[in-house]
Design a protein around this motif. Sequence first.
Motif, PDB file in Angstrom:
ATOM      1  N   VAL A 185       1.839  -4.073 -23.440  1.00 11.13           N
ATOM      2  CA  VAL A 185       2.637  -4.205 -22.214  1.00 11.13           C
ATOM      3  C   VAL A 185       3.256  -5.595 -22.138  1.00 11.13           C
ATOM      4  N   LEU A 186       4.507  -5.638 -21.651  1.00 11.90           N
ATOM      5  CA  LEU A 186       5.253  -6.889 -21.532  1.00 11.90           C
ATOM      6  C   LEU A 186       5.469  -7.195 -20.060  1.00 11.90           C
ATOM      7  N   GLY A 187       5.150  -8.409 -19.648  1.00 10.42           N
ATOM      8  CA  GLY A 187       5.319  -8.779 -18.251  1.00 10.42           C
ATOM      9  C   GLY A 187       5.561 -10.267 -18.091  1.00 10.42           C
ATOM     10  N   ASP A 188       5.931 -10.659 -16.887  1.00  8.57           N
ATOM     11  CA  ASP A 188       6.273 -12.055 -16.581  1.00  8.57           C
ATOM     12  C   ASP A 188       5.359 -12.573 -15.468  1.00  8.57           C
ATOM     13  N   PRO A 189       4.341 -13.365 -15.805  1.00 12.98           N
ATOM     14  CA  PRO A 189       3.431 -13.892 -14.783  1.00 12.98           C
ATOM     15  C   PRO A 189       4.095 -14.872 -13.822  1.00 12.98           C
ATOM     16  N   GLY A 190       5.330 -15.280 -14.116  1.00 12.86           N
ATOM     17  CA  GLY A 190       6.045 -16.155 -13.198  1.00 12.86           C
ATOM     18  C   GLY A 190       6.546 -15.420 -11.973  1.00 12.86           C
ATOM     19  N   GLN A 191       6.555 -14.084 -12.043  1.00 11.32           N
ATOM     20  CA  GLN A 191       7.019 -13.296 -10.904  1.00 11.32           C
ATOM     21  C   GLN A 191       5.933 -13.208  -9.834  1.00 11.32           C
ATOM     22  N   LEU A 192       6.285 -12.564  -8.734  1.00  9.20           N
ATOM     23  CA  LEU A 192       5.354 -12.406  -7.629  1.00  9.20           C
ATOM     24  C   LEU A 192       4.110 -11.644  -8.058  1.00  9.20           C
ATOM     25  N   PRO A 193       2.965 -11.940  -7.434  1.00  9.92           N
ATOM     26  CA  PRO A 193       1.749 -11.185  -7.750  1.00  9.92           C
ATOM     27  C   PRO A 193       1.888  -9.740  -7.296  1.00  9.92           C
ATOM     28  N   PRO A 194       1.097  -8.834  -7.899  1.00  6.98           N
ATOM     29  CA  PRO A 194       1.196  -7.434  -7.547  1.00  6.98           C
ATOM     30  C   PRO A 194       0.855  -7.165  -6.087  1.00  6.98           C
ATOM     31  N   VAL A 195       1.439  -6.093  -5.541  1.00  8.42           N
ATOM     32  CA  VAL A 195       1.186  -5.686  -4.162  1.00  8.42           C
ATOM     33  C   VAL A 195       0.322  -4.434  -4.165  1.00  8.42           C
ATOM     34  N   PHE A 226       7.209 -17.251   2.228  1.00  8.05           N
ATOM     35  CA  PHE A 226       6.134 -16.897   1.317  1.00  8.05           C
ATOM     36  C   PHE A 226       5.275 -18.093   0.918  1.00  8.05           C
ATOM     37  N   ARG A 227       5.491 -19.215   1.587  1.00  8.80           N
ATOM     38  CA  ARG A 227       4.624 -20.392   1.491  1.00  8.80           C
ATOM     39  C   ARG A 227       4.236 -20.714   0.057  1.00  8.80           C
ATOM     40  N   ALA A 228       2.962 -20.481  -0.310  1.00 12.47           N
ATOM     41  CA  ALA A 228       2.493 -20.871  -1.642  1.00 12.47           C
ATOM     42  C   ALA A 228       3.239 -20.140  -2.749  1.00 12.47           C
ATOM     43  N   ASP A 229       3.771 -18.963  -2.441  1.00 10.23           N
ATOM     44  CA  ASP A 229       4.481 -18.172  -3.447  1.00 10.23           C
ATOM     45  C   ASP A 229       6.002 -18.313  -3.334  1.00 10.23           C
ATOM     46  N   HIS A 230       6.463 -19.350  -2.610  1.00 15.62           N
ATOM     47  CA  HIS A 230       7.908 -19.443  -2.370  1.00 15.62           C
ATOM     48  C   HIS A 230       8.707 -19.569  -3.670  1.00 15.62           C
ATOM     49  N   ALA A 231       8.210 -20.372  -4.638  1.00 15.02           N
ATOM     50  CA  ALA A 231       8.942 -20.543  -5.897  1.00 15.02           C
ATOM     51  C   ALA A 231       8.907 -19.253  -6.718  1.00 15.02           C
ATOM     52  N   ARG A 232       7.766 -18.572  -6.727  1.00 18.48           N
ATOM     53  CA  ARG A 232       7.655 -17.316  -7.477  1.00 18.48           C
ATOM     54  C   ARG A 232       8.560 -16.251  -6.866  1.00 18.48           C
ATOM     55  N   TRP A 233       8.675 -16.267  -5.532  1.00 22.79           N
ATOM     56  CA  TRP A 233       9.559 -15.297  -4.875  1.00 22.79           C
ATOM     57  C   TRP A 233      11.007 -15.512  -5.322  1.00 22.79           C
ATOM     58  N   LEU A 234      11.471 -16.771  -5.273  1.00 27.18           N
ATOM     59  CA  LEU A 234      12.859 -17.060  -5.628  1.00 27.18           C
ATOM     60  C   LEU A 234      13.099 -16.836  -7.118  1.00 27.18           C
ATOM     61  N   TYR A 235      12.136 -17.182  -7.944  1.00 25.19           N
ATOM     62  CA  TYR A 235      12.234 -16.936  -9.390  1.00 25.19           C
ATOM     63  C   TYR A 235      12.388 -15.435  -9.654  1.00 25.19           C
ATOM     64  N   ALA A 271      13.469 -13.175  -7.557  1.00 23.63           N
ATOM     65  CA  ALA A 271      14.751 -12.726  -7.007  1.00 23.63           C
ATOM     66  C   ALA A 271      15.907 -13.030  -7.962  1.00 23.63           C
ATOM     67  N   VAL A 272      15.970 -14.249  -8.437  1.00 28.01           N
ATOM     68  CA  VAL A 272      17.080 -14.679  -9.305  1.00 28.01           C
ATOM     69  C   VAL A 272      17.083 -13.888 -10.612  1.00 28.01           C
ATOM     70  N   THR A 273      15.901 -13.621 -11.160  1.00 22.74           N
ATOM     71  CA  THR A 273      15.835 -12.931 -12.455  1.00 22.74           C
ATOM     72  C   THR A 273      16.034 -11.426 -12.333  1.00 22.74           C
ATOM     73  N   ARG A 274      16.287 -10.912 -11.128  1.00 18.06           N
ATOM     74  CA  ARG A 274      16.691  -9.495 -10.981  1.00 18.06           C
ATOM     75  C   ARG A 274      18.161  -9.326 -11.368  1.00 18.06           C
ATOM     76  N   ALA A 275      18.893 -10.421 -11.527  1.00 16.81           N
ATOM     77  CA  ALA A 275      20.315 -10.368 -11.871  1.00 16.81           C
ATOM     78  C   ALA A 275      20.508 -10.533 -13.371  1.00 16.81           C
ATOM     79  N   ALA A 276      21.355  -9.693 -13.948  1.00 20.80           N
ATOM     80  CA  ALA A 276      21.619  -9.765 -15.377  1.00 20.80           C
ATOM     81  C   ALA A 276      22.843 -10.627 -15.698  1.00 20.80           C
ATOM     82  N   GLU A 277      23.853 -10.614 -14.814  1.00 19.11           N
ATOM     83  CA  GLU A 277      25.085 -11.330 -15.097  1.00 19.11           C
ATOM     84  C   GLU A 277      25.473 -12.331 -14.024  1.00 19.11           C
ATOM     85  N   LYS A 278      25.235 -12.003 -12.754  1.00 16.27           N
ATOM     86  CA  LYS A 278      25.691 -12.873 -11.676  1.00 16.27           C
ATOM     87  C   LYS A 278      24.754 -12.769 -10.490  1.00 16.27           C
TER      88      LYS A 278
END
Length: 367
Positions: A134-144, A344-353, A355-362
């Motif tokens: 399995v391939l995943g990105d631990p920089g993303q938000l933790p699982p819900v 998202f306080r402690a997870d604010h950077a992970r949230w924005l990271y 969000a931004v990486t959901r975009a492929a081109e713009k």
Amino acid sequence: MITPSAQQDAALKAVSKWLKKNRGQKPWFYLGGFAGTGKTTLAKRIAEDVKGKVTFGAFTGKAALVLRSKGCEHASTIHSMIYKPREDVPGVTEFVINRESHIRSSALVIIDEVSMVGEDLGKDLLSFGVPVLVLGDPGQLPPVKSEGFFTKHEPDFMLTDVHRQAAENPIIRMSMDIREGRAVGFGAYGESRVIPTGIIGRKEVLAADQVLCGLNRTRTENNQKIRRLKGIDSFWPTVGERIVCLKNNRDKGLLNGGLWEVAKIVDSDDEAIIMIVLPIDAGMVQQGVEVTVHRAFFEGTERELPWYERARFDEFDFGYALTVHKAQGSQWDDVIVFDESRSFRADHARWLYTAVTRAAEKVTVVR
């Protein structure tokens, strides 16, 4: 063939060792990596070295399409791989595990964008007895809640080195700055931008492939605004509208986060609406499904429903705006992000990271 870096070579050796010696003790291997570290490229290389058939998959249809575009032939959704429809009652389709699935003859299954895979799906996948990478990105938000069956664990190997070519991509560059704690200020980043609230225009919003935000309250507000921009004044969904599934129902082929289009309004009253919906990126089914949804979901008041009342209905809402949590595992070419990372306080950077990486081109970040 691209020569692997020293870190990638170490990852190849770790996966090879697992396949040869340890897969009996642990049937799956979690290869983690930040955006731009070459997880998918490395997975293809791993597949080339495996003796026997390798099957590629992902949680969403969109992610499976991305895999195919990168040369992972015949990549499909996990659900189409391991489930099959069964019609015990004419016209009523239920999904059950397909014990004759082609993955039984695979030497290895590789699953990308694995963050949304929950416990039931993960266990069903492993039940075939085939080793799973399995391939995943631990920089993303933790699982819900029940999500993150694989990613709630630490990676067995973690890729951290971003390739030079990837780092030249403005979206990857933004994601690196966010992840490493550097400010991403107002301005242009290639085709992408960070702009203040009030600058975004109607044309841009309607042209975007997906709008993302942080809070359910904002999601409800943005969906209503976008519907008004589209000239829709009906309370209920209308034919052609995009809606999102909010609750799994394997029998019907409904997945939390799956996107659908309203094909037909069957009936409605003061309590609920009955619709035929078609999959946009539902991840499991190809055909239309009949769903019954309580009006509270389109009002944003579903939490006020008693659990026994809520359990009677399918759960959908308008899908023009999604929360970033719900968007994990998916990607779109042109994304608008309403930046609510501070919520998202402690997870604010992970949230924005994430969000931004959901975009492929713009990506356009509005704050």
